[in-house]
Design a protein around this motif. Structure first.
Motif, mmCIF file in Angstrom:
data_model
loop_
_atom_site.group_PDB
_atom_site.id
_atom_site.type_symbol
_atom_site.label_atom_id
_atom_site.label_comp_id
_atom_site.label_asym_id
_atom_site.label_seq_id
_atom_site.Cartn_x
_atom_site.Cartn_y
_atom_site.Cartn_z
ATOM 1 N N GLY A 1 104.356 84.050 128.100
ATOM 2 C CA GLY A 1 105.351 84.355 129.120
ATOM 3 C C GLY A 1 106.102 85.657 128.947
ATOM 4 N N GLY A 2 105.856 86.383 127.854
ATOM 5 C CA GLY A 2 106.434 87.710 127.705
ATOM 6 C C GLY A 2 107.608 87.815 126.761
ATOM 7 N N THR A 3 108.304 86.711 126.503
ATOM 8 C CA THR A 3 109.369 86.697 125.504
ATOM 9 C C THR A 3 109.320 85.381 124.734
ATOM 10 O OG1 THR A 3 111.019 85.744 127.012
ATOM 11 C CG2 THR A 3 110.916 88.157 126.868
ATOM 12 N N VAL A 4 109.843 85.407 123.523
ATOM 13 C CA VAL A 4 109.936 84.193 122.710
ATOM 14 C C VAL A 4 111.312 84.141 122.059
ATOM 15 C CG1 VAL A 4 107.470 83.963 122.230
ATOM 16 C CG2 VAL A 4 108.896 85.373 120.722
ATOM 17 N N VAL A 5 111.792 82.930 121.833
ATOM 18 C CA VAL A 5 113.015 82.722 121.065
ATOM 19 C C VAL A 5 112.598 82.432 119.631
ATOM 20 C CG1 VAL A 5 115.082 81.323 120.733
ATOM 21 C CG2 VAL A 5 114.256 81.816 123.056
ATOM 22 N N GLU A 6 112.943 83.349 118.740
ATOM 23 C CA GLU A 6 112.620 83.194 117.329
ATOM 24 C C GLU A 6 113.832 82.622 116.599
ATOM 25 O OE1 GLU A 6 109.397 84.952 115.071
ATOM 26 O OE2 GLU A 6 109.614 83.084 116.210
ATOM 27 N N ARG A 7 113.610 81.540 115.867
ATOM 28 C CA ARG A 7 114.671 80.912 115.076
ATOM 29 C C ARG A 7 114.482 81.317 113.619
ATOM 30 N NH1 ARG A 7 117.419 77.514 118.237
ATOM 31 N NH2 ARG A 7 116.378 76.757 120.139
#
Length: 247
Positions: free
Chosen positions: A229-235
């Motif tokens: 989807g073009g972005t990711v949330v990295e934890r």
């Protein structure tokens, strides 16, 4: 064995791509009384100054030690008020009793601790502390995201050389290692969780700076972001270990 000078060869990219440390880390260091204006601080393995900035912003008298010439250039240009020493942590020997705080940020796994820790113990003034932290790219306490599953799949396809020392997620093992010689005791230990949103270009740049990732693998990670989807949330997690002199 990963090459510690990998970072200097990618100095500009490293400076741009590595995320800053979270505000929660700065706040905790303040609460612990470690960021105090006018006190003397040493940042070992300073890179391009992500941790150095915390010390400078606190109004401390800062020396930063960095062996990579390109990274040291960035560091000196960014912080002209900082005394930048182009040296390894092993070669730099601070004056006895000259330091109130030593910071080692995402660097301790490269050090010969048998040489560095005795030098730091002698260098601390009364009440001085050594603060050790790093960014762990991925939070194993939460279920893996689809992106993290893709990252693991990339890593599983090759036999990557191991970094020295315990795994980056093993905070207790690092605490034991740092205190094994009897010079220091753990004064404070915790793990600070945080998150950041990255796009494909950000992931590719960041992963290229990792000493155990190839450029082709970094491109595969970026492609995974595009497909998701073009972005990711990295934890991420920042383990913090504060050492006090033993005895």
């Amino acid at each position: 064995m990963p090459d510690p000078m990998h970072f200097d060869r990618h100095a500009a990219l490293y400076d741009r791509a590595r995320p800053p440390y979270p505000d929660s880390l700065r706040d905790r260091l303040r609460q612990l009384g470690l960021l105090t204006p006018g006190r003397r601080a040493l940042d070992l393995g300073a890179g391009s100054g992500q941790a150095t900035r915390l010390l400078v912003d606190a109004g401390m008298d800062v020396t930063a030690v960095e062996p990579g010439p390109a990274l040291a250039d960035i560091l000196q240009q960014r912080f002209p008020q900082v005394h930048v020493v182009r040296s390894t942590a092993e070669e730099y020997v601070p004056e006895p009793g000259s330091l109130d705080l030593v910071t080692i940020a995402t660097a301790v796994h490269w050090f010969d601790l048998d040489r560095v820790l005795p030098s730091l113990r002698q260098a601390l003034a009364p009440g001085g502390r050594v603060a050790v932290w790093r960014t762990v790219y991925g939070d194993t306490s939460v279920p893996p995201s689809l992106f993290r599953e893709r990252v693991q799949a990339i890593a599983d396809r090759r036999d990557a050389p191991a970094r020295p020392g315990p795994d980056e997620t093993e905070t207790e093992a690092w605490a034991r290692l740092l205190t094994a010689g009897g010079l220091f005791v753990v004064d404070h230990r915790e793990e600070l969780g945080w998150s950041i949103v990255l796009d494909a270009d950000g992931i590719q740049a960041l992963f290229t700076t990792f000493s155990d990732w190839s450029e082709a693998e970094a491109e595969q990670a970026a492609e995974a972001v595009r497909e998701l989807g073009g972005t990711v949330v990295e934890r991420y997690v920042t383990p913090l270990i504060v050492l006090a002199p033993a005895g």
